[in-house]
Design a protein around this motif. Structure first.
Motif, PDB file in Angstrom:
ATOM      1  N   SER A 299      12.028  90.515 -32.933  1.00 28.30           N
ATOM      2  CA  SER A 299      11.263  91.578 -32.272  1.00 28.30           C
ATOM      3  C   SER A 299       9.960  91.889 -33.003  1.00 28.30           C
ATOM      4  O   SER A 299       9.036  92.464 -32.429  1.00 28.30           O
ATOM      5  CB  SER A 299      12.109  92.853 -32.169  1.00 28.30           C
ATOM      6  N   GLY A 301       7.918  89.581 -34.197  1.00 32.09           N
ATOM      7  CA  GLY A 301       6.933  88.642 -33.690  1.00 32.09           C
ATOM      8  C   GLY A 301       6.158  87.852 -34.715  1.00 32.09           C
ATOM      9  O   GLY A 301       5.218  87.140 -34.357  1.00 32.09           O
ATOM     10  N   ASP A 400       7.967  85.535 -26.759  1.00 37.64           N
ATOM     11  CA  ASP A 400       7.429  86.888 -26.604  1.00 37.64           C
ATOM     12  C   ASP A 400       8.315  87.865 -27.367  1.00 37.64           C
ATOM     13  O   ASP A 400       9.456  88.120 -26.956  1.00 37.64           O
ATOM     14  CB  ASP A 400       7.390  87.264 -25.121  1.00 37.64           C
ATOM     15  N   ARG A 402       8.366  90.971 -27.505  1.00 35.98           N
ATOM     16  CA  ARG A 402       8.688  92.199 -26.789  1.00 35.98           C
ATOM     17  C   ARG A 402      10.045  92.112 -26.098  1.00 35.98           C
ATOM     18  O   ARG A 402      10.679  93.136 -25.824  1.00 35.98           O
ATOM     19  CB  ARG A 402       7.587  92.500 -25.759  1.00 35.98           C
ATOM     20  N   ARG A 403      10.501  90.861 -25.847  1.00 35.27           N
ATOM     21  CA  ARG A 403      11.811  90.704 -25.195  1.00 35.27           C
ATOM     22  C   ARG A 403      12.942  91.163 -26.087  1.00 35.27           C
ATOM     23  O   ARG A 403      14.046  91.415 -25.617  1.00 35.27           O
ATOM     24  CB  ARG A 403      12.033  89.230 -24.827  1.00 35.27           C
ATOM     25  N   SER A 405      12.677  93.778 -28.441  1.00 36.66           N
ATOM     26  CA  SER A 405      12.403  95.090 -29.015  1.00 36.66           C
ATOM     27  C   SER A 405      13.561  96.058 -28.813  1.00 36.66           C
ATOM     28  O   SER A 405      13.721  97.019 -29.564  1.00 36.66           O
ATOM     29  CB  SER A 405      11.128  95.685 -28.409  1.00 36.66           C
ATOM     30  N   HIS A 406      14.413  95.809 -27.795  1.00 32.41           N
ATOM     31  CA  HIS A 406      15.510  96.725 -27.511  1.00 32.41           C
ATOM     32  C   HIS A 406      16.799  96.327 -28.226  1.00 32.41           C
ATOM     33  O   HIS A 406      17.797  97.030 -28.145  1.00 32.41           O
ATOM     34  CB  HIS A 406      15.788  96.705 -26.008  1.00 32.41           C
TER      35      HIS A 406
END
Length: 412
Positions: A299, A301, A400, A402-403, A405-406
């Protein structure tokens, strides 16, 4: 079919050379030959004895029970055996660690009095000060720091500067390897080695109560990714997959770790499914974490390669990345250690520790027919090598972040 098991055999002709195999129990060599990290050493040594028609004669340090054994045991019996062999006796191989045989130094001294080579297979070289000033003594050992250096230099040459060596457990060997990775990476010039969250590890212990508390804390914190009970899921797949999409069932049929990764990805997107698994606490002893380790790292990156502690973990990482649609090595590179033959169906680039060479070197140190690289104290290090399987490429990852981040963001 895998490697063939070693056998203690020989034609036992009157002039056949004999090597004494000194072990702690009568079946120690056979058990050692079936262990992933020692099998290559045993097979290599055994192959040389067969190729050179040398008999491998087993013996044990001491009899541990009152029963009558089938092989010599104890100093008197072993000394009598060696004297009876006469010129046929070529030397001894010792396969136990000093911590297993406290009297090992005395045993080596006694054997050296026969003025024949004595080779000690001391895998980790845990006591560097254990030395003998004689040309008859040799110690074969692992070269872990060199193996780590090979892996890191390989990644560095391909442009990787920010890598991850994620936590697996708090086992001593993992902590030691993590320390070596961090030290060597700093020396080479890496900008970052991400070891992940120390609280977010795979549990390789039997502390099931701690696992349960950990899972409950994650669940109450709202973390969607959970530790997956692989044995439970595998044994109840027929009923469980009635309510899950077909791709989860198909993934489990291909590989259980891939199935676990697919399932946790699905559960992360369908949180109502998590509560049912979390209530099955009787299955917690078999929980294996396949998702929380890599999620927080990806996350960010900035990591372009993941270096797994061993092949078992690399297998889990490989399938987790695949389940999350992260391409290896196009998006991120993956490398590991051990080069275990029975895991080679998963194409992960791995560093072979060189136990096969140690088996060869141990045999020929006794026969003394070839020139080997030995230091002045008789130490023979392994010769690790990188085995390329296409999971490492230049540092041009494109996933990516951002995929992810959760994946792991507990609120407290």
């Amino acid at each position: 079919a895998g490697p063939r098991l070693v056998r203690l055999t020989g034609d036992q002709s009157p002039n056949q050379p004999v090597i004494l195999l000194l072990q702690s129990t009568e079946n120690f060599w056979a058990e050692m030959a079936q262990r992933p990290f020692f099998e290559t050493f045993c097979r290599s040594f055994q192959t040389e004895t067969e190729n050179f028609n040398v008999e491998l004669r087993p013996a044990v340090y001491e009899r541990r029970d009152s029963s009558v054994g089938i092989i010599p045991a104890g100093r008197e019996a072993i000394a009598s055996l060696i004297r009876g062999l006469g010129q046929r006796y070529r030397g001894s191989l010792m396969v136990n660690a000093e911590k297993e045989i406290p009297s090992l130094r005395t045993w080596i001294s006694d054997l050296l009095r026969f003025q024949k080579p004595v080779v000690w297979f001391d895998r980790l070289k845990e006591n560097p000060g254990f030395r003998f000033s004689t040309r008859y003594f040799a110690r074969c050992h692992e070269a872990e720091e060199y193996a780590v250096s090979l892996a890191l230099e390989y990644l560095f040459e391909l442009g990787h500067r920010r890598i991850a060596f994620p936590g697996l457990s708090n086992a001593s060997w993992v902590n030691r390897r993590r320390s070596i990775v961090n030290r060597v990476a700093s020396r080479i010039g890496f900008k970052q080695v991400d070891n992940g969250d120390p609280e977010n590890i795979l549990f390789d212990t039997e502390d099931y109560q701690r696992q349960a508390q950990y899972l409950r804390r994650l669940y109450e914190s709202g973390v969607p990714y959970i530790k997956t009970a692989i044995n439970f899921i595998s044994s109840t797949a027929s009923s469980l997959f009635e309510s899950l999409p077909p791709e989860c069932d198909a993934a489990f049929r291909e590989d259980r770790f891939l199935g676990a990764a697919r399932l946790t990805t699905y559960l992360a997107r369908n949180e109502e499914k998590t509560s049912a698994l979390l209530t099955e606490f009787k299955y917690l002893p078999w929980l294996i974490a396949v998702t929380p380790v890599l999620g927080p790292i990806l996350s960010k990156g900035d990591v372009t390669a993941v270096l797994a502690p061993n092949d078992f973990t690399a297998r889990r990482y490989y399938f987790w990345l695949k389940a999350n649609d992260v391409s290896v090595p196009q998006d991120i590179s993956l490398a590991s250690f051990d080069n275990l033959w029975f895991l080679q169906h998963v194409p992960v680039t791995s560093v072979d520790f060189g136990y096969g060479y140690l088996g060869f070197a141990a045999f020929h140190s006794i026969i003394q027919d070839v020139s080997l690289k030995v230091d002045r104290h008789g130490n023979i290090p392994a010769q690790p090598r990188v085995v390329h399987r296409g999971t490492v490429a230049s540092a041009e990852g494109t996933y990516d972040p951002r995929r992810f981040s959760h994946v792991f963001s507990p609120s407290g």
